[in-house]
Design a protein around this motif. Structure first.
Motif, PDB file in Angstrom:
ATOM      1  N   GLU A 106      -4.289  -2.197   4.379  1.00 18.29           N
ATOM      2  CA  GLU A 106      -2.453  -2.037   4.542  1.00 18.29           C
ATOM      3  C   GLU A 106      -1.617  -2.620   4.583  1.00 18.29           C
ATOM      4  N   LYS A 114      -1.213  -1.404  -0.748  1.00 17.89           N
ATOM      5  CA  LYS A 114      -2.751  -2.018  -0.412  1.00 17.89           C
ATOM      6  C   LYS A 114      -2.301  -3.488  -0.805  1.00 17.89           C
ATOM      7  N   LYS A 158       2.893   4.981   3.455  1.00 19.20           N
ATOM      8  CA  LYS A 158       1.813   3.872   2.978  1.00 19.20           C
ATOM      9  C   LYS A 158       2.915   3.230   1.744  1.00 19.20           C
ATOM     10  N   SER A 194       2.415  -2.403   6.171  1.00 18.33           N
ATOM     11  CA  SER A 194       3.445  -1.719   6.574  1.00 18.33           C
ATOM     12  C   SER A 194       4.471  -1.726   6.911  1.00 18.33           C
TER      13      SER A 194
END
Length: 417
Positions: free
Chosen positions: A332, A344, A341, A334
């Motif tokens: 993930e 990724k 979110k 950040s």
């Protein structure tokens, strides 16, 4: 006493596909980073395999199961995708028409063909991720029913897939064949009939500018046998992978997991893998609906890692001296000081890679009529496991020019007074 055999733990196909990425990433502690890709080169794509189908119904059959438009009699290869009934990506593929080529003729003779009658029947070579070739074959057989065509996977080494490029040629003109012998090395235009002699199949990789061409060569052939490729040096697969990442092009099961993302998320719509004007095909309903009425909030973009203490890079440049390891798949991303979110991490080499990004959080693109949450002061980061434990690296997403120009701006609905 009889002891029953222990059952192996069950792993679903989606989870299994996610574990394959580790074979394609580079860990700085395990091996040195590859050098930057050369401006011109040729790389053998050992990660790809070929499925051959031919017969009277081959073109009609492909038209019903791929998202691209399969035009009868077309001699130019194209990029396409197989989708699920729910519109998720199964396989990203290249399709090479073979009708009228010498390779097709020799293959039919070797398979006990009937001669000229079969030589004029539609035939196609479908290039797919090597690890998913068997899955694609099963998928095609499942929909074959009574269609008049034959299927087989080419043996490894029967034909090799190559990517060739010259940096000064941003877009390479279409050519359907490349001669094996220097004296026969004249390319055949897509509209011409079969005149390739001992030619090799090829197509333009039009997914992004500068991706070059793909050619299929027998395992016994070398680059020196083709005057069209004169001056090109064979380079490792890592050079091709780096060029893809720098252009934001995802490829294969490790980067586009089957039944996991929509084609728009992987930019297949902007790469020409989908024809939104063609007739029915598997997965068409949701794909068309998303294209006309939906909003694509997430897309795969090229990203760059940088030291958190430094400022984000202005340009996407590969650093062969990058010291941190590559983040794990689907780590993930950040954003500092905010919730949400942003995206990724997908795959990478050194400091460059691909990530699934929320466009209105990580870029200045606006895809909805709502106010964008993006700010140039936002700082994004991803966790990296290394020899010294868990570390953090900054992440900067880039929108390539070829992609920016193809993403539609949201329509503003005016109020009727």
């Amino acid at each position: 006493m009889f002891s029953p055999a222990r059952r192996q733990p069950f792993i679903c196909l989606r989870c299994l596909s996610r574990t394959t990425l580790s074979t394609r990433t580079y860990s700085n502690s395990a091996q040195p980073l590859p050098p930057p890709p050369p401006p011109s080169g040729a790389a053998k794509l050992t990660t790809r395999r070929l499925l051959f189908l031919h017969g009277l119904d081959a073109a009609k059959f492909l038209q019903g199961i791929v998202a691209a438009n399969v035009r009868p009699g077309a001699q130019s290869g194209f990029f396409a995708a197989f989708l699920t009934a729910q519109g998720k990506v199964l396989h990203d593929v290249f399709v090479f028409p073979t009708t009228g080529t010498q390779w097709y003729k020799r293959t039919l003779e070797g398979d006990g063909g009937k001669g000229s009658a079969e030589e004029n029947e539609p035939g196609f070579l479908v290039e797919v991720d090597a690890g998913q070739a068997e899955m694609l074959l099963k998928h095609v057989k499942r929909h074959k029913l009574r269609a008049k065509l034959q299927l087989r996977l080419l043996q490894e080494g029967e034909l090799d897939v190559w990517s060739v490029w010259r940096e000064e040629e941003k877009w390479t003109r279409h050519s359907s064949t490349f001669a094996e012998k220097p004296e026969e090395a004249t390319s055949v235009a897509p509209s011409s009939s079969s005149g390739d002699l001992d030619g090799c199949l090829g197509l333009v990789d039009s997914r992004a500018p500068g991706m070059g061409r793909r050619i299929l060569l027998p395992s016994t052939a070398t680059l020196g046998d083709l005057s069209t490729l004169e001056g090109l040096e064979e380079v490792p697969l890592s050079a091709y992978t780096l060029r893809r990442y720098l252009r934001g092009v995802a490829e294969g099961q490790a980067e586009i997991p089957r039944d996991n993302v929509l084609p728009m998320n992987a930019n297949l719509d902007t790469m020409g893998a989908i024809d939104f004007k063609k007739g029915c095909y598997i997965g068409q309903e949701l794909t068309i609906r998303t294209h006309h009425t939906g909003v694509v909030r997430r897309r795969i973009l090229p990203v760059s890692l940088y030291e958190p203490s430094s400022t984000p890079p202005e340009k996407l440049v590969y650093d062969g001296n990058w010291t941190l390891d590559t983040p794990a798949q689907e780590t993930e991303i950040s954003v500092q000081g905010k919730r949400g979110k942003p995206g990724k991490w997908i795959a990478g080499v050194g400091n460059v890679g691909l990530a699934m990004c929320r466009l209105e959080m990580m870029t200045d693109l606006q895809v909805t009529g709502e106010p964008s949450t993006f700010s140039a002061d936002d700082r994004f980061s991803v966790k990296v496991e290394g020899e010294n434990g868990e570390q953090e690296a900054g992440v900067k997403a880039f929108v390539p020019d070829w992609l920016r120009g193809k993403i539609r701006t949201p329509k503003v609905l005016k109020r009727v007074e």
